[in-house]
Scaffold this motif. Structure first.
Motif, PDB file in Angstrom:
ATOM      1  N   MET A   1       0.817  -1.206  -0.114  1.00 29.64           N
ATOM      2  CA  MET A   1       0.050  -0.072  -0.058  1.00 29.64           C
ATOM      3  C   MET A   1       0.777   1.276  -0.027  1.00 29.64           C
ATOM      4  SD  MET A   1      -3.250  -1.156   1.957  1.00 29.64           S
ATOM      5  CE  MET A   1      -3.026  -2.879   2.553  1.00 29.64           C
ATOM      6  N   ASN A   2       1.257   1.868   1.144  1.00 28.85           N
ATOM      7  CA  ASN A   2       1.985   3.157   1.128  1.00 28.85           C
ATOM      8  C   ASN A   2       1.925   3.848  -0.068  1.00 28.85           C
ATOM      9  OD1 ASN A   2       3.131   2.287   3.690  1.00 28.85           O
ATOM     10  ND2 ASN A   2       4.674   1.244   2.745  1.00 28.85           N
ATOM     11  N   HIS A   3       0.680   4.250  -0.402  1.00 31.69           N
ATOM     12  CA  HIS A   3       0.335   5.077  -1.518  1.00 31.69           C
ATOM     13  C   HIS A   3       1.012   6.332  -1.561  1.00 31.69           C
ATOM     14  CE1 HIS A   3      -2.495   5.682  -4.656  1.00 31.69           C
ATOM     15  NE2 HIS A   3      -2.692   6.714  -4.394  1.00 31.69           N
ATOM     16  N   PRO A   4       1.613   6.769  -2.532  1.00 29.52           N
ATOM     17  CA  PRO A   4       2.256   8.242  -2.572  1.00 29.52           C
ATOM     18  C   PRO A   4       1.194   9.225  -2.937  1.00 29.52           C
ATOM     19  CG  PRO A   4       2.661   7.211  -4.673  1.00 29.52           C
ATOM     20  CD  PRO A   4       2.085   6.100  -3.758  1.00 29.52           C
ATOM     21  N   LEU A   5       1.479  10.315  -2.257  1.00 29.38           N
ATOM     22  CA  LEU A   5       0.465  11.500  -2.794  1.00 29.38           C
ATOM     23  C   LEU A   5       1.143  12.131  -4.296  1.00 29.38           C
ATOM     24  CD1 LEU A   5       1.003  13.493   0.631  1.00 29.38           C
ATOM     25  CD2 LEU A   5      -0.968  11.848  -0.041  1.00 29.38           C
ATOM     26  N   ASP A   6       0.138  12.004  -5.067  1.00 30.41           N
ATOM     27  CA  ASP A   6       0.362  12.176  -6.420  1.00 30.41           C
ATOM     28  C   ASP A   6      -0.153  13.503  -6.914  1.00 30.41           C
ATOM     29  OD1 ASP A   6       0.580  11.991  -9.257  1.00 30.41           O
ATOM     30  OD2 ASP A   6      -0.928  10.492  -9.590  1.00 30.41           O
ATOM     31  N   GLU A   7       0.769  14.904  -6.304  1.00 31.71           N
ATOM     32  CA  GLU A   7       0.489  16.042  -6.526  1.00 31.71           C
ATOM     33  C   GLU A   7       0.515  16.374  -7.862  1.00 31.71           C
ATOM     34  OE1 GLU A   7       2.615  18.902  -4.048  1.00 31.71           O
ATOM     35  OE2 GLU A   7       2.601  17.188  -2.343  1.00 31.71           O
ATOM     36  N   HIS A   8       1.236  15.565  -8.759  1.00 30.55           N
ATOM     37  CA  HIS A   8       1.244  15.935 -10.362  1.00 30.55           C
ATOM     38  C   HIS A   8      -0.183  15.455 -10.749  1.00 30.55           C
ATOM     39  CE1 HIS A   8       2.558  16.042 -14.492  1.00 30.55           C
ATOM     40  NE2 HIS A   8       1.822  15.009 -14.564  1.00 30.55           N
ATOM     41  N   THR A   9      -0.682  14.714 -10.432  1.00 25.97           N
ATOM     42  CA  THR A   9      -1.991  14.291 -11.016  1.00 25.97           C
ATOM     43  C   THR A   9      -3.235  15.435 -10.372  1.00 25.97           C
ATOM     44  OG1 THR A   9      -1.765  12.111 -11.027  1.00 25.97           O
ATOM     45  CG2 THR A   9      -4.030  12.502 -10.951  1.00 25.97           C
ATOM     46  N   TRP A  10      -2.954  15.902  -9.119  1.00 27.17           N
ATOM     47  CA  TRP A  10      -3.824  16.823  -8.517  1.00 27.17           C
ATOM     48  C   TRP A  10      -3.621  18.244  -9.359  1.00 27.17           C
ATOM     49  CZ3 TRP A  10      -2.051  16.536  -2.901  1.00 27.17           C
ATOM     50  CH2 TRP A  10      -2.253  15.258  -2.140  1.00 27.17           C
ATOM     51  N   HIS A  11      -2.464  18.497  -9.838  1.00 21.50           N
ATOM     52  CA  HIS A  11      -2.209  19.896 -10.768  1.00 21.50           C
ATOM     53  C   HIS A  11      -2.831  19.551 -11.967  1.00 21.50           C
ATOM     54  CE1 HIS A  11       0.419  22.138  -7.860  1.00 21.50           C
ATOM     55  NE2 HIS A  11       0.941  21.101  -7.882  1.00 21.50           N
ATOM     56  N   ARG A  12      -2.556  18.324 -12.593  1.00 19.82           N
ATOM     57  CA  ARG A  12      -3.147  18.201 -14.041  1.00 19.82           C
ATOM     58  C   ARG A  12      -4.827  18.262 -14.015  1.00 19.82           C
ATOM     59  NH1 ARG A  12      -5.576  14.060 -15.768  1.00 19.82           N
ATOM     60  NH2 ARG A  12      -4.755  12.581 -13.958  1.00 19.82           N
ATOM     61  N   MET A  13      -5.412  17.752 -12.965  1.00 17.47           N
ATOM     62  CA  MET A  13      -6.719  17.653 -12.839  1.00 17.47           C
ATOM     63  C   MET A  13      -7.429  19.253 -12.496  1.00 17.47           C
ATOM     64  SD  MET A  13      -7.321  14.305 -10.388  1.00 17.47           S
ATOM     65  CE  MET A  13      -9.310  14.205 -10.390  1.00 17.47           C
ATOM     66  N   THR A  14      -6.496  20.099 -11.827  1.00 21.81           N
ATOM     67  CA  THR A  14      -6.929  21.440 -11.598  1.00 21.81           C
ATOM     68  C   THR A  14      -6.768  21.947 -12.889  1.00 21.81           C
ATOM     69  OG1 THR A  14      -6.123  21.264  -9.302  1.00 21.81           O
ATOM     70  CG2 THR A  14      -6.479  23.432 -10.328  1.00 21.81           C
ATOM     71  N   GLU A  15      -5.804  22.032 -13.639  1.00 26.35           N
ATOM     72  CA  GLU A  15      -5.584  22.675 -14.846  1.00 26.35           C
ATOM     73  C   GLU A  15      -6.816  22.211 -15.934  1.00 26.35           C
ATOM     74  OE1 GLU A  15      -1.856  21.357 -16.073  1.00 26.35           O
ATOM     75  OE2 GLU A  15      -0.938  22.767 -14.647  1.00 26.35           O
ATOM     76  N   GLU A  16      -7.167  20.917 -15.750  1.00 22.78           N
ATOM     77  CA  GLU A  16      -8.357  20.281 -16.661  1.00 22.78           C
ATOM     78  C   GLU A  16      -9.655  21.035 -16.147  1.00 22.78           C
ATOM     79  OE1 GLU A  16      -8.558  16.145 -16.148  1.00 22.78           O
ATOM     80  OE2 GLU A  16      -6.704  15.934 -17.462  1.00 22.78           O
ATOM     81  N   ILE A  17      -9.908  21.303 -14.733  1.00 21.51           N
ATOM     82  CA  ILE A  17     -10.812  22.341 -14.270  1.00 21.51           C
ATOM     83  C   ILE A  17     -11.060  23.522 -15.008  1.00 21.51           C
ATOM     84  CG2 ILE A  17     -11.981  23.216 -12.235  1.00 21.51           C
ATOM     85  CD1 ILE A  17     -11.401  20.803 -10.679  1.00 21.51           C
ATOM     86  N   LEU A  18      -9.748  24.355 -14.916  1.00 20.63           N
ATOM     87  CA  LEU A  18      -9.809  25.732 -15.535  1.00 20.63           C
ATOM     88  C   LEU A  18     -10.019  25.839 -16.914  1.00 20.63           C
ATOM     89  CD1 LEU A  18      -6.463  26.842 -13.768  1.00 20.63           C
ATOM     90  CD2 LEU A  18      -8.655  27.464 -13.078  1.00 20.63           C
ATOM     91  N   ALA A  19      -9.470  24.757 -17.645  1.00 21.33           N
ATOM     92  CA  ALA A  19      -9.813  24.782 -19.236  1.00 21.33           C
ATOM     93  C   ALA A  19     -11.278  24.428 -19.484  1.00 21.33           C
ATOM     94  CB  ALA A  19      -8.770  23.880 -20.023  1.00 21.33           C
ATOM     95  N   GLY A  20     -11.620  23.401 -18.919  1.00 21.12           N
ATOM     96  CA  GLY A  20     -13.081  22.843 -18.906  1.00 21.12           C
ATOM     97  C   GLY A  20     -13.944  23.895 -18.498  1.00 21.12           C
ATOM     98  N   MET A  21     -13.778  24.539 -17.502  1.00 21.12           N
ATOM     99  CA  MET A  21     -14.901  25.795 -17.203  1.00 21.12           C
ATOM    100  C   MET A  21     -14.726  26.812 -18.142  1.00 21.12           C
ATOM    101  SD  MET A  21     -16.708  24.799 -14.514  1.00 21.12           S
ATOM    102  CE  MET A  21     -17.492  26.354 -14.438  1.00 21.12           C
ATOM    103  N   ARG A  22     -13.655  27.321 -18.663  1.00 22.64           N
ATOM    104  CA  ARG A  22     -13.476  28.245 -19.718  1.00 22.64           C
ATOM    105  C   ARG A  22     -14.565  27.870 -20.920  1.00 22.64           C
ATOM    106  NH1 ARG A  22      -8.238  29.297 -18.096  1.00 22.64           N
ATOM    107  NH2 ARG A  22      -7.555  27.537 -19.732  1.00 22.64           N
ATOM    108  N   GLU A  23     -14.260  26.538 -21.378  1.00 21.90           N
ATOM    109  CA  GLU A  23     -15.130  26.024 -22.469  1.00 21.90           C
ATOM    110  C   GLU A  23     -16.799  25.931 -22.169  1.00 21.90           C
ATOM    111  OE1 GLU A  23     -13.401  21.946 -23.368  1.00 21.90           O
ATOM    112  OE2 GLU A  23     -11.448  22.940 -24.094  1.00 21.90           O
TER     113      GLU A  23
END
Length: 120
Positions: A1-23
């Motif tokens: 288990m010892n699951h890493p915190l995937d901040e890269h994915t969090w940032h990517r998802m946040t960028e998708e929100i910004l672009a998606g909300m503009r669209e």
């Protein structure tokens, strides 16, 4: 288990929100404030769920097989240290209606038989 915190994915998802909300806003120029808020909340709920899942799986409770003697989680009913019974996956719902899948150690109390996923 010892699951890493995937901040890269969090940032990517946040960028998708910004672009998606503009669209979305361009496609819905007459949307009310409530409609905009609902759309934004739905999108943020996905990021929030991912962050919650990552953080929960990164905790020591996710895998306590290597926990030192005397530091194992204890039974909430009688206080005895739990015995590791393996891992199991629970699916939980967030306040935003998103599903979380948490694979965690599962323990059983040798004294009273209570079984649980330790909360910490």
């Amino acid at each position: 288990m010892n699951h890493p915190l995937d901040e890269h994915t969090w940032h990517r998802m946040t960028e998708e929100i910004l672009a998606g909300m503009r669209e979305w806003r361009q496609a819905h120029p007459k949307a009310t404030l409530r409609e905009i808020e609902d759309e934004l909340d739905t999108r943020w709920a996905r990021v929030r769920a991912r962050m919650l899942e990552d953080m929960a799986l990164a905790s020591a409770a996710a895998n306590w097989a290597a926990t030192a003697e005397g530091q194992q989680p204890t039974c909430p009913d009688c206080g005895q240290p739990l015995r590791l019974r393996g891992t199991d996956t629970r699916t939980l719902q967030t306040h935003g209606g998103q599903s979380l899948n948490l694979a965690r150690s599962y323990g059983t109390c040798p004294a009273c038989g209570t079984g649980l996923f330790p909360p910490r």
